[in-house]
Design a protein around this motif. Sequence first.
Motif, mmCIF file in Angstrom:
data_model
loop_
_atom_site.group_PDB
_atom_site.id
_atom_site.type_symbol
_atom_site.label_atom_id
_atom_site.label_comp_id
_atom_site.label_asym_id
_atom_site.label_seq_id
_atom_site.Cartn_x
_atom_site.Cartn_y
_atom_site.Cartn_z
ATOM 1 N N ALA B 49 0.823 -1.221 0.000
ATOM 2 C CA ALA B 49 0.000 0.000 0.000
ATOM 3 C C ALA B 49 0.850 1.261 0.000
ATOM 4 O O ALA B 49 0.431 2.300 -0.508
ATOM 5 C CB ALA B 49 -0.918 0.009 1.219
ATOM 6 N N ASN B 50 2.048 1.196 0.596
ATOM 7 C CA ASN B 50 2.921 2.385 0.631
ATOM 8 C C ASN B 50 4.235 2.084 -0.085
ATOM 9 O O ASN B 50 4.660 0.930 -0.172
ATOM 10 C CB ASN B 50 3.212 2.827 2.067
ATOM 11 N N HIS B 51 4.874 3.137 -0.558
ATOM 12 C CA HIS B 51 6.172 2.953 -1.204
ATOM 13 C C HIS B 51 7.180 2.449 -0.172
ATOM 14 O O HIS B 51 7.205 2.940 0.957
ATOM 15 C CB HIS B 51 6.638 4.275 -1.824
ATOM 16 N N LEU B 53 10.380 2.858 0.167
ATOM 17 C CA LEU B 53 11.492 3.732 0.573
ATOM 18 C C LEU B 53 10.932 4.959 1.277
ATOM 19 O O LEU B 53 9.835 5.419 0.974
ATOM 20 C CB LEU B 53 12.282 4.200 -0.645
ATOM 21 N N TYR B 54 11.719 5.481 2.196
ATOM 22 C CA TYR B 54 11.370 6.780 2.759
ATOM 23 C C TYR B 54 11.777 7.849 1.785
ATOM 24 O O TYR B 54 12.778 7.728 1.100
ATOM 25 C CB TYR B 54 12.111 7.014 4.075
ATOM 26 N N GLY B 55 11.030 8.933 1.778
ATOM 27 C CA GLY B 55 11.498 10.101 1.063
ATOM 28 C C GLY B 55 12.480 10.814 1.961
ATOM 29 O O GLY B 55 12.236 10.979 3.147
ATOM 30 N N ASN B 56 13.596 11.194 1.389
ATOM 31 C CA ASN B 56 14.558 12.052 2.074
ATOM 32 C C ASN B 56 15.280 11.405 3.254
ATOM 33 O O ASN B 56 15.924 12.102 4.027
ATOM 34 C CB ASN B 56 13.903 13.365 2.518
ATOM 35 N N GLU B 81 3.861 -4.668 -9.621
ATOM 36 C CA GLU B 81 4.317 -3.337 -9.208
ATOM 37 C C GLU B 81 4.875 -3.361 -7.785
ATOM 38 O O GLU B 81 5.923 -2.771 -7.498
ATOM 39 C CB GLU B 81 3.158 -2.348 -9.309
ATOM 40 N N HIS B 84 8.218 -4.900 -7.950
ATOM 41 C CA HIS B 84 9.184 -3.987 -8.571
ATOM 42 C C HIS B 84 9.721 -3.001 -7.531
ATOM 43 O O HIS B 84 10.939 -2.835 -7.367
ATOM 44 C CB HIS B 84 8.517 -3.244 -9.734
ATOM 45 N N PHE B 85 8.812 -2.345 -6.801
ATOM 46 C CA PHE B 85 9.256 -1.338 -5.829
ATOM 47 C C PHE B 85 10.060 -1.971 -4.688
ATOM 48 O O PHE B 85 11.051 -1.408 -4.223
ATOM 49 C CB PHE B 85 8.057 -0.565 -5.272
ATOM 50 N N GLU B 88 13.544 -2.947 -5.984
ATOM 51 C CA GLU B 88 14.363 -1.731 -6.151
ATOM 52 C C GLU B 88 14.858 -1.242 -4.794
ATOM 53 O O GLU B 88 16.002 -0.826 -4.634
ATOM 54 C CB GLU B 88 13.528 -0.612 -6.810
ATOM 55 N N LEU B 92 18.817 -1.114 -3.031
ATOM 56 C CA LEU B 92 19.437 0.054 -2.395
ATOM 57 C C LEU B 92 19.960 -0.302 -1.007
ATOM 58 O O LEU B 92 21.063 0.082 -0.626
ATOM 59 C CB LEU B 92 18.377 1.158 -2.290
ATOM 60 N N LEU B 123 5.190 8.965 8.833
ATOM 61 C CA LEU B 123 5.235 8.822 7.378
ATOM 62 C C LEU B 123 4.328 7.697 6.878
ATOM 63 O O LEU B 123 4.134 7.539 5.684
ATOM 64 C CB LEU B 123 6.686 8.623 6.904
ATOM 65 N N THR B 127 -1.143 6.622 4.745
ATOM 66 C CA THR B 127 -1.461 5.315 4.154
ATOM 67 C C THR B 127 -2.436 4.559 5.050
ATOM 68 O O THR B 127 -3.395 3.949 4.565
ATOM 69 C CB THR B 127 -0.172 4.492 3.940
ATOM 70 N N SER B 130 -5.795 5.959 4.659
ATOM 71 C CA SER B 130 -6.424 5.687 3.364
ATOM 72 C C SER B 130 -7.211 4.378 3.382
ATOM 73 O O SER B 130 -8.027 4.126 2.496
ATOM 74 C CB SER B 130 -5.361 5.633 2.257
#
Lengths: 428, 132
Positions: B49-51, B53-56, B81, B84-85, B88, B92, B123, B127, B130
Amino acid sequence: MNLELHKIAIRKLEWGPRTGARDHVLTINKEELVSLLLEDPALRKVEAELAHPGDSVRILPCKDAVEPRCKLEGPGEVFPGWIGDVETVGQGKTLVLEGAAVLTTGRLVAPQEGIVDMSGPGAEYTPFSKTCNVVLVFEPVEGVELHELEAVYRRAGFRAAHYLAACCKADKPDTVESYAFPPMTEAMSAFPGLPKVAYLYMLQSQGLLHDTWVYGVDAKKILPTMISPTEVMDGAIISGNCVSACDKNSTYTHVNNPVIKSLYAHHGKDINFVGVIITNENVTLADKKRSSSYAVKLARMLGVDGLVISEEGFGNPDADLIMNCWKAERAGIKTVLITDEYAGRDGSSQSLADSCPEGNACVTAGNANEVIVLPPMQKVIGEPATADVIAGGFFGSLREDGSMEVELQAIMGATSELGFNRIGGRTL
Amino acid sequence: MAGRAILVTNNPTFLSRVPAGVEVLVLEGGARDALTAARDRVHQGWRLANHPLYGNFRPHQQPYRSLLLLPPASSGAADAESLHFLEEALQLYQSPVSRVRQSLPGDLPEAMRRDCALLDRELLKATLESLH
């Protein structure tokens, strides 16, 4: 929409009995400024300091940078939703104290970065080493909740910036710049033969300390929408982004967005600049899909040939950048991406967390993993780097003599994805 | 949505703080362990449901990682999908630089650990909201 920016060039700051500008010197009544900010019951103490280019001064941890601005004429007030009402801005006349900045600092959470060195090698990487800075150091009263505290610091920066400009309303500007943004019917039929280009402006919106606000609305709650570039110049978009100093867009950077300035410079020559679309960078995957599809739909409705897309931050937003890119390209719209890189200290690692074959035109603002040694400064404004944060390897390492080895990520604006950089390349 | 969503996390402060209807699986270990556990579930049909990686924040700047997974679709097929995320993100976290510098929550000073746990929850807030 027509906006005139009346600019007074500021080259020096000083404390004095009356706030105003004369001969490029901004005199500030410190007591008046501090008293104004202490009207906020959440603040226990506000210290105000001055920092000029070339000073042996380190400012840390810097939260936001704000350019002093206020409305001279026209509906609304700058920073709508924060100063004054939420009336639509971007028209009339706005006063700008060019060369001055308000920098805010104060502890929010333990991980800290946001370095501004006013001299030495670090100064080359931050645009705020070249501004005359009023630095505000905040201390809250006990018990203020973190969300509220972040808003308190943010609001205080805007109030200070507005106060400084408002005190100079009677002073004569050195230059006047005019920006026009025509109705869409005119924009669409202007310059036949030139490609229509829009700007897709991505705003950080992941949550606490990672937020942006549009007319006071949390950007994570918007659908992509259109905004006039002149509204951006009046502070319709402000920063609540306190994380990753190198590539967060401060409020100062938003109102001076170089992408918008560059599109204006090319307008009517080699492109027809027809609009700005703002979109968000949310955490939830469904939001990423919705916003990227909707932003590209707006671009298609405008019938543009090209989109310039700027990212804010890195990691998670790389996914938004890539979705925006391939969805636009597959809709027949050419894209240029503006980002920065996290390619490892030797630059050999993968630069972005995501990619797509359509992303074949990309502008980089630099490698945030690049290492730099910052020598000790005579004075530190804010909170000195502490061993548990800096030496913990979060942002670099603190040495015994007070020097720091850090990655560029810790330096304010070092790899700005709006191109608001001190160091870069230019085609002549 | 059939079934309950599951929160895979190494942040124990989530235990008493998730909305009703969400199962919490708190793992020992670091952020990479949470990513791997989520990846394994995606292979069983769960959807992210959430990406991931953290942003920043880079891998060594945030020792916690929380991932909300939605129940498998009726087909049970792995969601490409989500996979994939996650792959990725794992790439990292497994890069030579990240592997050396990654920290476990227990390695951090108390103040840092507390603030990192709070930011991890913050963060994920949108989500979790939602879902309702």
